[in-house]
Design a protein around this motif. Structure first.
Motif, PDB file in Angstrom:
ATOM      1  N   THR A  67     109.648 -19.507 -54.760  1.00  0.00           N
ATOM      2  CA  THR A  67     108.688 -19.048 -53.763  1.00  0.00           C
ATOM      3  C   THR A  67     107.473 -19.962 -53.775  1.00  0.00           C
ATOM      4  O   THR A  67     106.851 -20.165 -54.828  1.00  0.00           O
ATOM      5  CB  THR A  67     108.237 -17.608 -54.045  1.00  0.00           C
ATOM      6  OG1 THR A  67     109.364 -16.742 -54.053  1.00  0.00           O
ATOM      7  CG2 THR A  67     107.253 -17.142 -52.965  1.00  0.00           C
ATOM      8  N   ILE A  68     107.156 -20.518 -52.614  1.00  0.00           N
ATOM      9  CA  ILE A  68     105.973 -21.347 -52.489  1.00  0.00           C
ATOM     10  C   ILE A  68     104.857 -20.507 -51.884  1.00  0.00           C
ATOM     11  O   ILE A  68     105.097 -19.676 -51.003  1.00  0.00           O
ATOM     12  CB  ILE A  68     106.238 -22.611 -51.636  1.00  0.00           C
ATOM     13  CG1 ILE A  68     105.055 -23.572 -51.709  1.00  0.00           C
ATOM     14  CG2 ILE A  68     106.583 -22.252 -50.197  1.00  0.00           C
ATOM     15  CD1 ILE A  68     105.348 -24.941 -51.110  1.00  0.00           C
ATOM     16  N   SER A  69     103.646 -20.721 -52.368  1.00  0.00           N
ATOM     17  CA  SER A  69     102.486 -20.009 -51.838  1.00  0.00           C
ATOM     18  C   SER A  69     101.276 -20.905 -51.988  1.00  0.00           C
ATOM     19  O   SER A  69     101.328 -21.933 -52.671  1.00  0.00           O
ATOM     20  CB  SER A  69     102.268 -18.683 -52.576  1.00  0.00           C
ATOM     21  OG  SER A  69     102.022 -18.908 -53.953  1.00  0.00           O
ATOM     22  N   ARG A  70     100.189 -20.516 -51.350  1.00  0.00           N
ATOM     23  CA  ARG A  70      98.977 -21.315 -51.463  1.00  0.00           C
ATOM     24  C   ARG A  70      97.760 -20.408 -51.393  1.00  0.00           C
ATOM     25  O   ARG A  70      97.793 -19.350 -50.768  1.00  0.00           O
ATOM     26  CB  ARG A  70      98.907 -22.400 -50.386  1.00  0.00           C
ATOM     27  CG  ARG A  70      98.830 -21.917 -48.975  1.00  0.00           C
ATOM     28  CD  ARG A  70      98.985 -23.065 -47.990  1.00  0.00           C
ATOM     29  NE  ARG A  70      97.785 -23.905 -47.922  1.00  0.00           N
ATOM     30  CZ  ARG A  70      97.733 -25.074 -47.277  1.00  0.00           C
ATOM     31  NH1 ARG A  70      98.816 -25.531 -46.676  1.00  0.00           N
ATOM     32  NH2 ARG A  70      96.608 -25.771 -47.238  1.00  0.00           N
ATOM     33  N   ASP A  71      96.707 -20.865 -52.047  1.00  0.00           N
ATOM     34  CA  ASP A  71      95.419 -20.203 -52.000  1.00  0.00           C
ATOM     35  C   ASP A  71      94.485 -21.160 -51.268  1.00  0.00           C
ATOM     36  O   ASP A  71      94.044 -22.162 -51.846  1.00  0.00           O
ATOM     37  CB  ASP A  71      94.927 -19.922 -53.429  1.00  0.00           C
ATOM     38  CG  ASP A  71      93.614 -19.162 -53.448  1.00  0.00           C
ATOM     39  OD1 ASP A  71      92.839 -19.268 -52.476  1.00  0.00           O
ATOM     40  OD2 ASP A  71      93.362 -18.485 -54.451  1.00  0.00           O
ATOM     41  N   ASN A  72      94.223 -20.880 -50.015  1.00  0.00           N
ATOM     42  CA  ASN A  72      93.425 -21.812 -49.215  1.00  0.00           C
ATOM     43  C   ASN A  72      91.979 -21.908 -49.716  1.00  0.00           C
ATOM     44  O   ASN A  72      91.342 -22.942 -49.558  1.00  0.00           O
ATOM     45  CB  ASN A  72      93.450 -21.397 -47.750  1.00  0.00           C
ATOM     46  CG  ASN A  72      94.788 -21.682 -47.100  1.00  0.00           C
ATOM     47  OD1 ASN A  72      95.514 -22.587 -47.503  1.00  0.00           O
ATOM     48  ND2 ASN A  72      95.134 -20.903 -46.092  1.00  0.00           N
ATOM     49  N   ALA A  73      91.473 -20.859 -50.312  1.00  0.00           N
ATOM     50  CA  ALA A  73      90.111 -20.898 -50.848  1.00  0.00           C
ATOM     51  C   ALA A  73      90.005 -21.884 -52.010  1.00  0.00           C
ATOM     52  O   ALA A  73      88.960 -22.489 -52.228  1.00  0.00           O
ATOM     53  CB  ALA A  73      89.679 -19.513 -51.288  1.00  0.00           C
ATOM     54  N   LYS A  74      91.106 -22.032 -52.732  1.00  0.00           N
ATOM     55  CA  LYS A  74      91.129 -22.945 -53.884  1.00  0.00           C
ATOM     56  C   LYS A  74      91.882 -24.234 -53.573  1.00  0.00           C
ATOM     57  O   LYS A  74      92.005 -25.107 -54.439  1.00  0.00           O
ATOM     58  CB  LYS A  74      91.785 -22.263 -55.093  1.00  0.00           C
ATOM     59  CG  LYS A  74      91.056 -21.039 -55.592  1.00  0.00           C
ATOM     60  CD  LYS A  74      91.791 -20.421 -56.784  1.00  0.00           C
ATOM     61  CE  LYS A  74      91.072 -19.195 -57.296  1.00  0.00           C
ATOM     62  NZ  LYS A  74      91.787 -18.577 -58.451  1.00  0.00           N
TER      63      LYS A  74
END
Length: 120
Positions: A67-74
């Motif tokens: 599972t790929i995910s991202r934290d745009n704030a970081k």
């Protein structure tokens, strides 16, 4: 701008690992991010990518397990890898398309690679 990846290591088949990657330096925005891998003697292949809006795309070989995910704030991208198999053994490279300034197009940046070894 540099991409810093971490989280690789040695794990037994069936185990899990989580990779993370984030850019350092000065930049305006991060567009698509993702992970590629290269096994010994093979070409680099796409594992998973994610757009800035959260759309994802996976290689068939990892669907349902990674599972790929991202934290745009970081500005950080993650790859959660479950049910790992020996054939997942490879150097994993993170990728990001980054705009250094708002009036320049995005350029592709690559991390240094992190080794994932899955033992049988």
């Amino acid at each position: 701008v540099q991409l810093q990846a971490s989280g690789g290591g040695l794990v037994q088949a069936g185990g899990s690992l989580r990779l993370s990657c984030a850019p350092s330096g000065s930049f305006a925005s991060v567009n698509g991010m993702g992970w590629y891998r290269q096994a010994l003697g093979k070409q680099r292949e796409l594992v998973a990518v994610i757009s800035s809006g959260g759309s994802t795309n996976y290689a068939e070989s990892v669907k349902g397990r990674f599972t790929i995910s991202r934290d745009n704030a970081k500005n950080t991208v993650y790859l959660q890898m479950n049910s790992l198999k020996p054939e997942d053994t490879a150097v994993y490279y993170c990728y990001a398309n980054i705009r250094e300034t708002m009036w320049k197009p995005g350029y592709d940046y690559w991390g240094q690679g992190t080794l994932v070894t899955v033992s049988s």
